[in-house]
Motif scaffolding. Structure first.
Motif, PDB file in Angstrom:
ATOM      1  N   GLY A 102       0.784  -1.232   0.000  1.00  0.00           N
ATOM      2  CA  GLY A 102       0.000   0.000   0.000  1.00  0.00           C
ATOM      3  C   GLY A 102       0.818   1.286   0.000  1.00  0.00           C
ATOM      4  O   GLY A 102       0.264   2.379  -0.068  1.00  0.00           O
ATOM      5  N   ALA A 103       2.142   1.166   0.115  1.00  0.00           N
ATOM      6  CA  ALA A 103       2.998   2.360   0.042  1.00  0.00           C
ATOM      7  C   ALA A 103       2.999   2.852  -1.418  1.00  0.00           C
ATOM      8  O   ALA A 103       2.715   2.075  -2.327  1.00  0.00           O
ATOM      9  CB  ALA A 103       4.415   2.020   0.490  1.00  0.00           C
ATOM     10  N   PRO A 104       3.310   4.131  -1.635  1.00  0.00           N
ATOM     11  CA  PRO A 104       3.609   5.194  -0.673  1.00  0.00           C
ATOM     12  C   PRO A 104       2.408   5.728   0.112  1.00  0.00           C
ATOM     13  O   PRO A 104       2.582   6.391   1.120  1.00  0.00           O
ATOM     14  CB  PRO A 104       4.222   6.298  -1.542  1.00  0.00           C
ATOM     15  N   GLY A 105       1.175   5.454  -0.330  1.00  0.00           N
ATOM     16  CA  GLY A 105      -0.006   5.814   0.453  1.00  0.00           C
ATOM     17  C   GLY A 105      -0.069   7.287   0.808  1.00  0.00           C
ATOM     18  O   GLY A 105       0.136   8.150  -0.048  1.00  0.00           O
ATOM     19  N   VAL A 106      -0.337   7.588   2.087  1.00  0.00           N
ATOM     20  CA  VAL A 106      -0.484   8.987   2.509  1.00  0.00           C
ATOM     21  C   VAL A 106       0.825   9.770   2.388  1.00  0.00           C
ATOM     22  O   VAL A 106       0.824  10.989   2.486  1.00  0.00           O
ATOM     23  CB  VAL A 106      -1.033   9.127   3.954  1.00  0.00           C
ATOM     24  N   TYR A 107       1.924   9.055   2.156  1.00  0.00           N
ATOM     25  CA  TYR A 107       3.223   9.743   1.997  1.00  0.00           C
ATOM     26  C   TYR A 107       3.583   9.962   0.532  1.00  0.00           C
ATOM     27  O   TYR A 107       4.721  10.292   0.204  1.00  0.00           O
ATOM     28  CB  TYR A 107       4.329   8.932   2.685  1.00  0.00           C
ATOM     29  N   SER A 108       2.621   9.783  -0.373  1.00  0.00           N
ATOM     30  CA  SER A 108       2.902   9.834  -1.810  1.00  0.00           C
ATOM     31  C   SER A 108       3.643  11.098  -2.246  1.00  0.00           C
ATOM     32  O   SER A 108       4.601  11.032  -3.006  1.00  0.00           O
ATOM     33  CB  SER A 108       1.605   9.705  -2.616  1.00  0.00           C
ATOM     34  N   ALA A 109       3.205  12.257  -1.776  1.00  0.00           N
ATOM     35  CA  ALA A 109       3.801  13.516  -2.228  1.00  0.00           C
ATOM     36  C   ALA A 109       5.233  13.693  -1.736  1.00  0.00           C
ATOM     37  O   ALA A 109       6.047  14.356  -2.384  1.00  0.00           O
ATOM     38  CB  ALA A 109       2.946  14.706  -1.778  1.00  0.00           C
ATOM     39  N   ARG A 110       5.526  13.091  -0.582  1.00  0.00           N
ATOM     40  CA  ARG A 110       6.869  13.261   0.011  1.00  0.00           C
ATOM     41  C   ARG A 110       7.601  11.930   0.137  1.00  0.00           C
ATOM     42  O   ARG A 110       8.383  11.723   1.054  1.00  0.00           O
ATOM     43  CB  ARG A 110       6.742  13.925   1.394  1.00  0.00           C
ATOM     44  N   TYR A 111       7.329  11.040  -0.792  1.00  0.00           N
ATOM     45  CA  TYR A 111       7.884   9.681  -0.732  1.00  0.00           C
ATOM     46  C   TYR A 111       9.406   9.687  -0.697  1.00  0.00           C
ATOM     47  O   TYR A 111      10.027   8.925   0.037  1.00  0.00           O
ATOM     48  CB  TYR A 111       7.374   8.914  -1.959  1.00  0.00           C
ATOM     49  N   ALA A 112      10.019  10.571  -1.482  1.00  0.00           N
ATOM     50  CA  ALA A 112      11.478  10.593  -1.583  1.00  0.00           C
ATOM     51  C   ALA A 112      12.116  11.622  -0.653  1.00  0.00           C
ATOM     52  O   ALA A 112      13.325  11.827  -0.681  1.00  0.00           O
ATOM     53  CB  ALA A 112      11.898  10.863  -3.026  1.00  0.00           C
ATOM     54  N   GLY A 113      11.307  12.275   0.192  1.00  0.00           N
ATOM     55  CA  GLY A 113      11.866  13.287   1.102  1.00  0.00           C
ATOM     56  C   GLY A 113      10.847  14.362   1.399  1.00  0.00           C
ATOM     57  O   GLY A 113       9.778  14.414   0.800  1.00  0.00           O
ATOM     58  N   SER A 114      11.186  15.246   2.342  1.00  0.00           N
ATOM     59  CA  SER A 114      10.216  16.238   2.804  1.00  0.00           C
ATOM     60  C   SER A 114       9.848  17.260   1.727  1.00  0.00           C
ATOM     61  O   SER A 114       8.776  17.831   1.749  1.00  0.00           O
ATOM     62  CB  SER A 114      10.738  16.954   4.046  1.00  0.00           C
ATOM     63  N   GLU A 115      10.747  17.509   0.785  1.00  0.00           N
ATOM     64  CA  GLU A 115      10.411  18.398  -0.330  1.00  0.00           C
ATOM     65  C   GLU A 115       9.600  17.607  -1.352  1.00  0.00           C
ATOM     66  O   GLU A 115       9.997  16.515  -1.748  1.00  0.00           O
ATOM     67  CB  GLU A 115      11.689  18.926  -1.003  1.00  0.00           C
ATOM     68  N   LYS A 116       8.466  18.163  -1.785  1.00  0.00           N
ATOM     69  CA  LYS A 116       7.653  17.464  -2.793  1.00  0.00           C
ATOM     70  C   LYS A 116       8.371  17.518  -4.133  1.00  0.00           C
ATOM     71  O   LYS A 116       8.560  18.593  -4.696  1.00  0.00           O
ATOM     72  CB  LYS A 116       6.278  18.120  -2.918  1.00  0.00           C
ATOM     73  N   ASN A 117       8.801  16.352  -4.630  1.00  0.00           N
ATOM     74  CA  ASN A 117       9.560  16.317  -5.884  1.00  0.00           C
ATOM     75  C   ASN A 117       9.098  15.119  -6.710  1.00  0.00           C
ATOM     76  O   ASN A 117       9.407  13.971  -6.384  1.00  0.00           O
ATOM     77  CB  ASN A 117      11.062  16.228  -5.571  1.00  0.00           C
ATOM     78  N   ASP A 118       8.323  15.398  -7.755  1.00  0.00           N
ATOM     79  CA  ASP A 118       7.747  14.325  -8.574  1.00  0.00           C
ATOM     80  C   ASP A 118       8.812  13.399  -9.142  1.00  0.00           C
ATOM     81  O   ASP A 118       8.668  12.167  -9.110  1.00  0.00           O
ATOM     82  CB  ASP A 118       6.924  14.916  -9.734  1.00  0.00           C
ATOM     83  N   GLU A 119       9.879  13.994  -9.676  1.00  0.00           N
ATOM     84  CA  GLU A 119      10.915  13.183 -10.326  1.00  0.00           C
ATOM     85  C   GLU A 119      11.585  12.243  -9.326  1.00  0.00           C
ATOM     86  O   GLU A 119      11.759  11.050  -9.593  1.00  0.00           O
ATOM     87  CB  GLU A 119      11.961  14.102 -10.975  1.00  0.00           C
ATOM     88  N   ALA A 120      11.935  12.782  -8.154  1.00  0.00           N
ATOM     89  CA  ALA A 120      12.580  11.956  -7.119  1.00  0.00           C
ATOM     90  C   ALA A 120      11.634  10.856  -6.637  1.00  0.00           C
ATOM     91  O   ALA A 120      12.054   9.711  -6.420  1.00  0.00           O
ATOM     92  CB  ALA A 120      13.013  12.838  -5.947  1.00  0.00           C
ATOM     93  N   ASN A 121      10.358  11.191  -6.472  1.00  0.00           N
ATOM     94  CA  ASN A 121       9.365  10.188  -6.039  1.00  0.00           C
ATOM     95  C   ASN A 121       9.256   9.055  -7.055  1.00  0.00           C
ATOM     96  O   ASN A 121       9.215   7.873  -6.697  1.00  0.00           O
ATOM     97  CB  ASN A 121       7.992  10.838  -5.866  1.00  0.00           C
ATOM     98  N   ASN A 122       9.202   9.412  -8.347  1.00  0.00           N
ATOM     99  CA  ASN A 122       9.090   8.393  -9.398  1.00  0.00           C
ATOM    100  C   ASN A 122      10.322   7.499  -9.441  1.00  0.00           C
ATOM    101  O   ASN A 122      10.211   6.276  -9.599  1.00  0.00           O
ATOM    102  CB  ASN A 122       8.848   9.067 -10.760  1.00  0.00           C
ATOM    103  N   GLN A 123      11.496   8.104  -9.290  1.00  0.00           N
ATOM    104  CA  GLN A 123      12.735   7.311  -9.313  1.00  0.00           C
ATOM    105  C   GLN A 123      12.803   6.369  -8.109  1.00  0.00           C
ATOM    106  O   GLN A 123      13.238   5.221  -8.238  1.00  0.00           O
ATOM    107  CB  GLN A 123      13.974   8.240  -9.353  1.00  0.00           C
ATOM    108  N   LYS A 124      12.361   6.834  -6.952  1.00  0.00           N
ATOM    109  CA  LYS A 124      12.348   5.969  -5.765  1.00  0.00           C
ATOM    110  C   LYS A 124      11.394   4.799  -5.969  1.00  0.00           C
ATOM    111  O   LYS A 124      11.709   3.653  -5.621  1.00  0.00           O
ATOM    112  CB  LYS A 124      11.954   6.762  -4.514  1.00  0.00           C
ATOM    113  N   LEU A 125      10.220   5.086  -6.536  1.00  0.00           N
ATOM    114  CA  LEU A 125       9.238   4.026  -6.772  1.00  0.00           C
ATOM    115  C   LEU A 125       9.796   2.974  -7.732  1.00  0.00           C
ATOM    116  O   LEU A 125       9.663   1.765  -7.487  1.00  0.00           O
ATOM    117  CB  LEU A 125       7.937   4.620  -7.318  1.00  0.00           C
ATOM    118  N   LEU A 126      10.430   3.424  -8.800  1.00  0.00           N
ATOM    119  CA  LEU A 126      11.044   2.477  -9.754  1.00  0.00           C
ATOM    120  C   LEU A 126      12.094   1.619  -9.057  1.00  0.00           C
ATOM    121  O   LEU A 126      12.172   0.415  -9.287  1.00  0.00           O
ATOM    122  CB  LEU A 126      11.671   3.234 -10.927  1.00  0.00           C
ATOM    123  N   ALA A 127      12.904   2.233  -8.209  1.00  0.00           N
ATOM    124  CA  ALA A 127      13.954   1.495  -7.487  1.00  0.00           C
ATOM    125  C   ALA A 127      13.339   0.460  -6.549  1.00  0.00           C
ATOM    126  O   ALA A 127      13.803  -0.687  -6.472  1.00  0.00           O
ATOM    127  CB  ALA A 127      14.835   2.469  -6.706  1.00  0.00           C
TER     128      ALA A 127
END
Length: 198
Positions: free
Chosen positions: A80-105
């Protein structure tokens, strides 16, 4: 009701709500139109918790009807991750590119057929003097192996929509407004809108 405030500073979200409420003759404003809006800490356990917290806090402080949404991505292979943490999945700054790269990893070793996921949207409606009313919409799909498409925002370039055979980021705004999690939540809201106002 002539006007409603959408509790977001995300211009993409505002456009989606605007398309919905324009049909009802209701003017949409957002936190982009509010000087120094309250910063509501979204520390709820569920999307619903966060949506209610935002709608009530902003609605009570401004004394007007407010709709707040909390939305994100649930990936089955990640419990169920990233769930409620979707916007800040890769860190406290909301960064779409970083979030997508973390999800792929995180999904690197997960085969295509096990990459099922859904976008979830919880919408909370605050009308002064009333309890918050909440609806939930989802959009089922799967996480692709690579980013594709130029439209949308967030995880859209990784989210494949099987029934359309396209990535969410390859859809036109009209196509997305038909099938997205927010669109499905808004359809539910539309069916309950008149009874809500009465």
């Amino acid at each position: 009701m002539k006007k409603v405030l959408i509790a977001t500073q995300n211009a993409g979200k505002v456009r989606e709500f605007d398309a919905f409420f324009a049909k009802k003759g209701i003017q949409v404003t957002s936190l982009l139109d509010v000087e120094e809006p309250d910063d509501v800490v979204e520390d709820g356990v569920t999307f619903e918790d966060n949506a209610i917290k935002k709608a009530e806090a902003i609605g009570k402080s401004l004394g007007i009807p407010v709709i707040a949404d909390d939305s994100g991505l649930e990936v089955d292979a990640l419990d169920g991750a990233p769930g409620v943490y979707s916007a800040r999945y890769a860190g406290s700054e909301k960064n779409d590119e970083a979030n997508n790269q973390k999800l792929l990893a995180e999904l690197e070793s997960v085969p295509e057929e096990e990459r099922t996921a859904r976008f979830v949207c919880a919408l909370a409606v605050y009308l002064p003097g009333n309890q918050c009313h909440v609806v939930r919409g989802t959009c089922e799909g799967q996480i692709a192996m690579e980013l594709q498409g130029e439209n949308g925002f967030g995880y859209d370039p990784l989210f494949y929509v099987p029934k359309l055979g396209k990535m969410m980021a390859e859809l036109s705004r009209d196509e997305k407004n038909e099938i997205s999690h927010r669109a499905n939540a808004l359809k539910k809201l539309a069916s309950e809108w008149d009874s809500l106002l009465s």
